[in-house]
Design an enzyme around this catalytic site. Structure first.
Site, PDB file in Angstrom:
ATOM      1  N   SER A   1       0.824  -1.216   0.000  1.00 28.56           N
ATOM      2  CA  SER A   1       0.000   0.000   0.000  1.00 28.56           C
ATOM      3  C   SER A   1       0.856   1.264   0.000  1.00 28.56           C
ATOM      4  O   SER A   1       1.742   1.410   0.840  1.00 28.56           O
ATOM      5  CB  SER A   1      -0.882   0.041   1.247  1.00 28.56           C
ATOM      6  OG  SER A   1      -1.570  -1.158   1.391  1.00 28.56           O
TER       7      SER A   1
ATOM      8  N   HIS B   1      -8.089   0.431  -7.345  1.00 33.48           N
ATOM      9  CA  HIS B   1      -6.876  -0.314  -7.028  1.00 33.48           C
ATOM     10  C   HIS B   1      -6.603  -1.327  -8.138  1.00 33.48           C
ATOM     11  O   HIS B   1      -6.536  -2.523  -7.899  1.00 33.48           O
ATOM     12  CB  HIS B   1      -7.070  -1.030  -5.687  1.00 33.48           C
ATOM     13  CG  HIS B   1      -5.807  -1.402  -5.004  1.00 33.48           C
ATOM     14  ND1 HIS B   1      -5.167  -2.597  -5.230  1.00 33.48           N
ATOM     15  CD2 HIS B   1      -5.065  -0.745  -4.106  1.00 33.48           C
ATOM     16  CE1 HIS B   1      -4.085  -2.650  -4.482  1.00 33.48           C
ATOM     17  NE2 HIS B   1      -3.999  -1.536  -3.789  1.00 33.48           N
TER      18      HIS B   1
ATOM     19  N   HIS C   1      -5.787  -8.698  -0.595  1.00 37.00           N
ATOM     20  CA  HIS C   1      -5.666  -9.063   0.822  1.00 37.00           C
ATOM     21  C   HIS C   1      -6.660 -10.158   1.176  1.00 37.00           C
ATOM     22  O   HIS C   1      -7.710 -10.290   0.549  1.00 37.00           O
ATOM     23  CB  HIS C   1      -5.924  -7.842   1.711  1.00 37.00           C
ATOM     24  CG  HIS C   1      -4.904  -6.767   1.542  1.00 37.00           C
ATOM     25  ND1 HIS C   1      -5.004  -5.810   0.551  1.00 37.00           N
ATOM     26  CD2 HIS C   1      -3.759  -6.503   2.213  1.00 37.00           C
ATOM     27  CE1 HIS C   1      -3.953  -5.006   0.625  1.00 37.00           C
ATOM     28  NE2 HIS C   1      -3.189  -5.397   1.622  1.00 37.00           N
TER      29      HIS C   1
ATOM     30  N   GLU D   1     -10.235  -9.179   1.679  1.00 33.44           N
ATOM     31  CA  GLU D   1     -11.045  -8.860   0.501  1.00 33.44           C
ATOM     32  C   GLU D   1     -11.756 -10.085  -0.052  1.00 33.44           C
ATOM     33  O   GLU D   1     -12.806  -9.971  -0.680  1.00 33.44           O
ATOM     34  CB  GLU D   1     -10.169  -8.293  -0.619  1.00 33.44           C
ATOM     35  CG  GLU D   1      -9.547  -6.960  -0.316  1.00 33.44           C
ATOM     36  CD  GLU D   1      -8.640  -6.520  -1.453  1.00 33.44           C
ATOM     37  OE1 GLU D   1      -9.153  -6.297  -2.562  1.00 33.44           O
ATOM     38  OE2 GLU D   1      -7.415  -6.425  -1.238  1.00 33.44           O
TER      39      GLU D   1
ATOM     40  N   MET E   1      -1.644  -6.576   7.541  1.00 35.44           N
ATOM     41  CA  MET E   1      -2.666  -7.524   7.068  1.00 35.44           C
ATOM     42  C   MET E   1      -2.241  -8.281   5.818  1.00 35.44           C
ATOM     43  O   MET E   1      -3.087  -8.710   5.039  1.00 35.44           O
ATOM     44  CB  MET E   1      -3.968  -6.762   6.802  1.00 35.44           C
ATOM     45  CG  MET E   1      -4.465  -5.987   8.014  1.00 35.44           C
ATOM     46  SD  MET E   1      -5.851  -4.929   7.601  1.00 35.44           S
ATOM     47  CE  MET E   1      -5.939  -3.875   9.050  1.00 35.44           C
TER      48      MET E   1
ATOM     49  N   HIS F   1      -3.232  15.130   8.924  1.00 36.09           N
ATOM     50  CA  HIS F   1      -3.100  14.754   7.518  1.00 36.09           C
ATOM     51  C   HIS F   1      -1.753  15.186   6.953  1.00 36.09           C
ATOM     52  O   HIS F   1      -1.095  14.441   6.233  1.00 36.09           O
ATOM     53  CB  HIS F   1      -4.235  15.351   6.688  1.00 36.09           C
ATOM     54  CG  HIS F   1      -4.179  14.917   5.259  1.00 36.09           C
ATOM     55  ND1 HIS F   1      -4.292  13.589   4.892  1.00 36.09           N
ATOM     56  CD2 HIS F   1      -3.972  15.609   4.117  1.00 36.09           C
ATOM     57  CE1 HIS F   1      -4.176  13.491   3.585  1.00 36.09           C
ATOM     58  NE2 HIS F   1      -3.985  14.706   3.092  1.00 36.09           N
TER      59      HIS F   1
HETATM   60  N1  HPA Z   1      -2.576  -2.199  11.694  1.00 34.80           N
HETATM   61  C1  HPA Z   1      -2.730  -3.131  10.725  1.00 34.80           C
HETATM   62  N2  HPA Z   1      -2.346  -2.952   9.476  1.00 34.80           N
HETATM   63  C2  HPA Z   1      -1.766  -1.774   9.162  1.00 34.80           C
HETATM   64  C3  HPA Z   1      -1.570  -0.758  10.109  1.00 34.80           C
HETATM   65  C4  HPA Z   1      -1.998  -0.981  11.452  1.00 34.80           C
HETATM   66  O1  HPA Z   1      -1.856  -0.137  12.343  1.00 34.80           O
HETATM   67  N3  HPA Z   1      -0.961   0.273   9.454  1.00 34.80           N
HETATM   68  C5  HPA Z   1      -0.793  -0.115   8.167  1.00 34.80           C
HETATM   69  N4  HPA Z   1      -1.278  -1.349   7.984  1.00 34.80           N
END
Ligand code: HPA
Length: 272
Positions: A28, A59, A86, A89, A210, A246
């Site tokens: 990502s 995506h 993922h 999904e 994840m 942000h």
């Molecule tokens: N937790 C799980 N997945 C993630 C996180 C998180 O804090 N940040 C980026 N992917």
């Protein structure tokens, strides 16, 4: 090779008649790296028979073939996966590891996986790049269930220690600050509770995300050597009391992009 996989491979080879040596999965926010390839041939994953499609809007997955060229140096042939599917999904680990099967069937023996992860280790800050030394699988899932070879050989998935040592050497040589740690895989799609993060910390996790772990397991079964890099995009739930603004997030992402590109480029040259 099963029929579905050979359909996919036939299609990909008709569009990109290359034999990649190294497979790179871009996580990502890290997909931009693909734009640095020279003479890239791009295949839209939506066109590939049987290829799993990400349900995340906008995506669109792409597979790129090419090399990196800089100052007279050239990397080995690369196959670059921009984006991944993922587990949350599709609830189907076969789909999650399909790109790894594709990479191996095309010829790649080395895998570099990247991801975005939440920092659990309190010494980390957002923007850190963490080499993944090991992982914890908190999902109770395993993509190799039913894979006869994995049962017979008792495949022991891990990151390649020689690649990790090489990557650390490259980071040092180019003065790119990096950390190292244990990545904990959760199913998602929700972020973790603060209590879950405390449990993961107690279990020895430095970061949480994840993805990646099923890919590493599949790569191990296929005899590939794997290096993993996490980009710590935020601190995990309960670790930081502050809410990220942000502008902080954008600044962090931009800072990481430059470091990440240099680090990955130099690692890929060192692997050539
Ligand atoms: N937790 C799980 N997945 C993630 C996180 C998180 O804090 N940040 C980026 N992917």
């Amino acid at each position: 090779m099963n029929i579905k996989l050979s359909d996919s491979i036939d299609f990909i080879q008709s569009r990109a008649p290359m034999t990649p040596v190294i497979a790179l999965v871009l996580g990502s926010g890290l997909g931009d790296f693909g734009s640095h390839l020279s003479n890239a041939v791009s295949v839209d994953t939506r066109d590939i028979p049987h290829y799993p499609i990400s349900s995340v809007p906008g995506h669109a997955g792409k597979i790129l073939f090419g090399t990196l060229e800089l100052g007279g140096r050239t990397t080995a042939q690369l196959v670059v996966f921009q984006g991944r599917v993922h587990f949350y999904e599709c609830n189907d680990l076969e789909k999650v590891i399909y790109p790894i099967r594709i990479a191996r069937a095309l010829g790649a023996k080395t895998l570099v996986v990247t991801n975005a992860a939440g920092g659990i280790n309190r010494l980390f800050v957002p923007g850190d790049l963490m080499f993944i030394r090991d992982y914890i699988n908190m999902t109770g899932e395993n993509p190799l269930i039913g894979a006869r070879h994995a049962v017979e050989k008792r495949v022991r998935p891990s990151f390649d220690s020689a690649m990790l040592a090489m990557a650390k050497r490259v980071a040092l040589e180019h003065m790119i600050p990096t950390t190292e740690g244990v990545y904990c895989w959760t199913k998602g799609p929700t972020y973790e509770s603060a209590a879950e993060i405390r449990m993961m910390a107690a279990a020895g996790a430095d970061a949480v995300g994840m993805s990646t772990v099923p890919e590493v397991m599949a790569a191990a079964q296929l005899g590939m050597k794997t290096l993993g890099i996490s980009c710590i995009t935020n601190m995990a739930t309960g670790i930081s009391k502050e809410k990220l603004s942000h502008s902080e997030v954008t600044d962090t992402a931009n800072m990481v992009k430059a470091h990440f590109t240099t680090l990955l480029t130099e690692i890929l040259f060192a692997l050539a």
